[in-house]
Design a protein around this motif. Sequence first.
Motif, PDB file in Angstrom:
ATOM      1  N   GLY A  83      47.770  31.708  43.218  1.00 35.91           N
ATOM      2  CA  GLY A  83      49.017  32.459  43.285  1.00 35.91           C
ATOM      3  C   GLY A  83      50.251  31.729  42.797  1.00 35.91           C
ATOM      4  N   THR A  84      50.135  30.448  42.417  1.00 33.20           N
ATOM      5  CA  THR A  84      51.287  29.665  41.965  1.00 33.20           C
ATOM      6  C   THR A  84      51.108  29.262  40.513  1.00 33.20           C
ATOM      7  OG1 THR A  84      51.614  28.759  44.191  1.00 33.20           O
ATOM      8  CG2 THR A  84      52.670  27.591  42.376  1.00 33.20           C
ATOM      9  N   ASP A  85      52.138  29.485  39.701  1.00 30.06           N
ATOM     10  CA  ASP A  85      52.081  29.100  38.294  1.00 30.06           C
ATOM     11  C   ASP A  85      52.337  27.602  38.180  1.00 30.06           C
ATOM     12  OD1 ASP A  85      52.085  28.868  35.578  1.00 30.06           O
ATOM     13  OD2 ASP A  85      53.746  30.250  35.197  1.00 30.06           O
ATOM     14  N   VAL A  86      51.266  26.842  38.030  1.00 27.89           N
ATOM     15  CA  VAL A  86      51.365  25.388  37.977  1.00 27.89           C
ATOM     16  C   VAL A  86      52.143  24.937  36.741  1.00 27.89           C
ATOM     17  CG1 VAL A  86      50.024  23.244  37.911  1.00 27.89           C
ATOM     18  CG2 VAL A  86      49.191  25.195  39.215  1.00 27.89           C
ATOM     19  N   ALA A  87      52.106  25.724  35.674  1.00 27.64           N
ATOM     20  CA  ALA A  87      52.794  25.346  34.439  1.00 27.64           C
ATOM     21  C   ALA A  87      54.307  25.278  34.613  1.00 27.64           C
ATOM     22  CB  ALA A  87      52.436  26.328  33.314  1.00 27.64           C
ATOM     23  N   GLN A  88      54.839  25.912  35.662  1.00 27.78           N
ATOM     24  CA  GLN A  88      56.282  25.924  35.890  1.00 27.78           C
ATOM     25  C   GLN A  88      56.723  24.919  36.950  1.00 27.78           C
ATOM     26  OE1 GLN A  88      58.192  27.756  33.876  1.00 27.78           O
ATOM     27  NE2 GLN A  88      56.314  28.481  32.887  1.00 27.78           N
ATOM     28  N   LEU A  89      55.768  24.259  37.610  1.00 29.48           N
ATOM     29  CA  LEU A  89      56.129  23.340  38.684  1.00 29.48           C
ATOM     30  C   LEU A  89      56.648  22.015  38.134  1.00 29.48           C
ATOM     31  CD1 LEU A  89      53.193  23.827  41.223  1.00 29.48           C
ATOM     32  CD2 LEU A  89      55.449  24.911  41.231  1.00 29.48           C
ATOM     33  N   GLU A 127      37.230  36.106  45.055  1.00 31.42           N
ATOM     34  CA  GLU A 127      38.662  35.862  44.984  1.00 31.42           C
ATOM     35  C   GLU A 127      38.980  34.936  43.807  1.00 31.42           C
ATOM     36  OE1 GLU A 127      42.121  33.562  47.584  1.00 31.42           O
ATOM     37  OE2 GLU A 127      40.160  33.992  48.458  1.00 31.42           O
ATOM     38  N   VAL A 128      39.938  35.353  42.982  1.00 28.39           N
ATOM     39  CA  VAL A 128      40.323  34.543  41.818  1.00 28.39           C
ATOM     40  C   VAL A 128      41.161  33.363  42.285  1.00 28.39           C
ATOM     41  CG1 VAL A 128      41.626  34.519  39.662  1.00 28.39           C
ATOM     42  CG2 VAL A 128      40.215  36.508  40.242  1.00 28.39           C
ATOM     43  N   LEU A 129      40.681  32.159  42.014  1.00 34.66           N
ATOM     44  CA  LEU A 129      41.400  30.946  42.395  1.00 34.66           C
ATOM     45  C   LEU A 129      42.292  30.453  41.262  1.00 34.66           C
ATOM     46  CD1 LEU A 129      41.843  28.616  44.446  1.00 34.66           C
ATOM     47  CD2 LEU A 129      39.928  27.442  43.315  1.00 34.66           C
ATOM     48  N   LEU A 130      41.789  30.542  40.020  1.00 34.12           N
ATOM     49  CA  LEU A 130      42.528  30.041  38.856  1.00 34.12           C
ATOM     50  C   LEU A 130      42.542  31.105  37.771  1.00 34.12           C
ATOM     51  CD1 LEU A 130      43.842  27.550  37.350  1.00 34.12           C
ATOM     52  CD2 LEU A 130      41.557  27.117  36.447  1.00 34.12           C
ATOM     53  N   ILE A 137      38.838  32.138  37.023  1.00 31.43           N
ATOM     54  CA  ILE A 137      37.739  31.489  37.733  1.00 31.43           C
ATOM     55  C   ILE A 137      37.839  31.851  39.202  1.00 31.43           C
ATOM     56  CG2 ILE A 137      36.675  29.283  38.321  1.00 31.43           C
ATOM     57  CD1 ILE A 137      37.917  28.149  35.757  1.00 31.43           C
ATOM     58  N   ARG A 138      36.744  32.319  39.758  1.00 32.63           N
ATOM     59  CA  ARG A 138      36.724  32.744  41.150  1.00 32.63           C
ATOM     60  C   ARG A 138      36.468  31.560  42.085  1.00 32.63           C
ATOM     61  NH1 ARG A 138      34.140  36.917  38.340  1.00 32.63           N
ATOM     62  NH2 ARG A 138      32.089  35.957  38.608  1.00 32.63           N
ATOM     63  N   ARG A 139      36.921  31.685  43.294  1.00 31.61           N
ATOM     64  CA  ARG A 139      36.742  30.632  44.296  1.00 31.61           C
ATOM     65  C   ARG A 139      35.251  30.402  44.559  1.00 31.61           C
ATOM     66  NH1 ARG A 139      40.492  28.731  47.837  1.00 31.61           N
ATOM     67  NH2 ARG A 139      41.847  30.518  47.377  1.00 31.61           N
ATOM     68  N   GLY A 140      34.845  29.133  44.554  1.00 30.45           N
ATOM     69  CA  GLY A 140      33.451  28.787  44.792  1.00 30.45           C
ATOM     70  C   GLY A 140      32.558  28.898  43.578  1.00 30.45           C
ATOM     71  N   GLU A 141      33.130  29.188  42.416  1.00 28.66           N
ATOM     72  CA  GLU A 141      32.360  29.388  41.199  1.00 28.66           C
ATOM     73  C   GLU A 141      32.305  28.102  40.375  1.00 28.66           C
ATOM     74  OE1 GLU A 141      32.306  32.742  37.650  1.00 28.66           O
ATOM     75  OE2 GLU A 141      34.238  31.990  38.321  1.00 28.66           O
ATOM     76  N   MET A 163      35.324  55.895  57.316  1.00 29.59           N
ATOM     77  CA  MET A 163      35.343  55.113  56.078  1.00 29.59           C
ATOM     78  C   MET A 163      35.164  53.631  56.393  1.00 29.59           C
ATOM     79  SD  MET A 163      38.333  54.935  53.172  1.00 29.59           S
ATOM     80  CE  MET A 163      38.143  53.862  51.757  1.00 29.59           C
ATOM     81  N   THR A 164      34.221  53.025  55.739  1.00 27.09           N
ATOM     82  CA  THR A 164      33.923  51.626  55.991  1.00 27.09           C
ATOM     83  C   THR A 164      34.854  50.749  55.163  1.00 27.09           C
ATOM     84  OG1 THR A 164      31.603  52.168  56.333  1.00 27.09           O
ATOM     85  CG2 THR A 164      32.139  49.854  55.930  1.00 27.09           C
ATOM     86  N   GLU A 165      35.456  49.769  55.833  1.00 24.22           N
ATOM     87  CA  GLU A 165      36.357  48.855  55.131  1.00 24.22           C
ATOM     88  C   GLU A 165      35.542  47.854  54.312  1.00 24.22           C
ATOM     89  OE1 GLU A 165      39.918  45.628  56.074  1.00 24.22           O
ATOM     90  OE2 GLU A 165      38.859  46.667  57.680  1.00 24.22           O
ATOM     91  N   VAL A 166      35.912  47.709  53.037  1.00 24.13           N
ATOM     92  CA  VAL A 166      35.218  46.781  52.145  1.00 24.13           C
ATOM     93  C   VAL A 166      35.958  45.456  52.160  1.00 24.13           C
ATOM     94  CG1 VAL A 166      34.474  46.317  49.794  1.00 24.13           C
ATOM     95  CG2 VAL A 166      34.411  48.656  50.678  1.00 24.13           C
ATOM     96  N   ILE A 167      35.246  44.402  52.516  1.00 23.18           N
ATOM     97  CA  ILE A 167      35.836  43.075  52.566  1.00 23.18           C
ATOM     98  C   ILE A 167      35.270  42.249  51.423  1.00 23.18           C
ATOM     99  CG2 ILE A 167      36.124  40.974  53.946  1.00 23.18           C
ATOM    100  CD1 ILE A 167      35.784  42.680  56.424  1.00 23.18           C
ATOM    101  N   ASN A 168      36.142  41.715  50.560  1.00 23.96           N
ATOM    102  CA  ASN A 168      35.693  40.906  49.440  1.00 23.96           C
ATOM    103  C   ASN A 168      35.140  39.572  49.938  1.00 23.96           C
ATOM    104  OD1 ASN A 168      36.448  42.757  47.489  1.00 23.96           O
ATOM    105  ND2 ASN A 168      38.539  41.966  47.379  1.00 23.96           N
ATOM    106  N   GLU A 169      34.046  39.162  49.349  1.00 29.05           N
ATOM    107  CA  GLU A 169      33.498  37.843  49.664  1.00 29.05           C
ATOM    108  C   GLU A 169      34.408  36.781  49.055  1.00 29.05           C
ATOM    109  OE1 GLU A 169      30.982  37.222  51.558  1.00 29.05           O
ATOM    110  OE2 GLU A 169      30.528  39.331  51.895  1.00 29.05           O
TER     111      GLU A 169
END
Length: 373
Positions: free
Chosen positions: A86-92, A11-14, A48-52, A1-7
Amino acid sequence: MTEVINEPQDEVLLEVTDLKVHFPIKRGIVVDRTVGHVYAVDGVDLSIRRGETYGLVGESGCGKSTLGRAILRLSEPTAGKVVFDGTDVAQLKGEKLRKARRRMQMIFQDPMSSLDPRQPVESILLEGMRAHGLAKDKAATDQRLRELLGAVGLPETALRKYPHEFSGGQRQRIGIARALAVEPDLIVADEPVSALDVSVQAQVVNLLEDLQNELGLTYVVIAHDLAVVRHISDRIGVMYLGALVEETTSAELYENPLHPYTRALLSAIPVPDPVVEDTREQILLAGDLPSPANPPTGCRFHTRCPWRQASLCDTDRPQLREIGAGHRVACHYAEDIRDGRIQPHDVEPELVELTGVLSPDAAPDIGTITEIL
């Protein structure tokens, strides 16, 4: 089985969930009391994905700028989540919020008013670097300043000059360099080229694209110019009266708009071919944008919609739902409009009257929609 690596770009940044920004309307001589709210942003969901590059469009007063400022906590959210990496900025709060802001920067609409006229360019660029502890070594800092100016196409001599000594396009480049100085991951660009000449607009847009390719930046681009948004964006969200009404890829939006408001926006783009311009569909919306202090019930676009139906439109607010791969629309009858089962009709302009404490006689002067947002 080939491991699938996400580009990385997958990855969701926001991720923004049910974000609301309501500004209270105050009235009173001795004691201010809240007599209503301006629903500038009212329930926005997007990711929004990273690099988008995510484009945000809509007419003046729809809440685009307020949404961008709320993502960065420049305007305080009333409710909802803004999850950045991964961090909720609205609560910082306090120091944690200050550190998080290094990774999220903004390019402001007016390049002149956003720069301190009393500081030379060197001080403007150093201010953020010093605040985040990035200017400890003088030699490395000087090298970093030269690299920043080189990245935005300005000479080293610009460091000793003041903002008024530059043209509008050069000032916007300084604003971009200031945003890049603290090495952010996300940049919110609020109308980055609207105040510039057409030839300079192209230079700045190309510069933003080059910097994204070199540094892996993620952009939220807020703009009125649909041609600019189409050129620079991977995906586009269309806002109307505080909420997203459609979201999809740039190519899909222009080729297959599904929401009536998006169709009206795209029909307003002039075509440089007189034959095509005279024969293509043009949708003229009746009436003005309703007040965000008293939005219509149900679908907020129903007061101006040529495809308005007697059921649902006036009473039920449509949710942003997926129609096709990655194409989200907030319209009860999107499929029927797309397939031609519902035909457009003439719309009589409606006067949206203020009621209760917000009646015309009782409401305070809170300024125009554009001034508020």
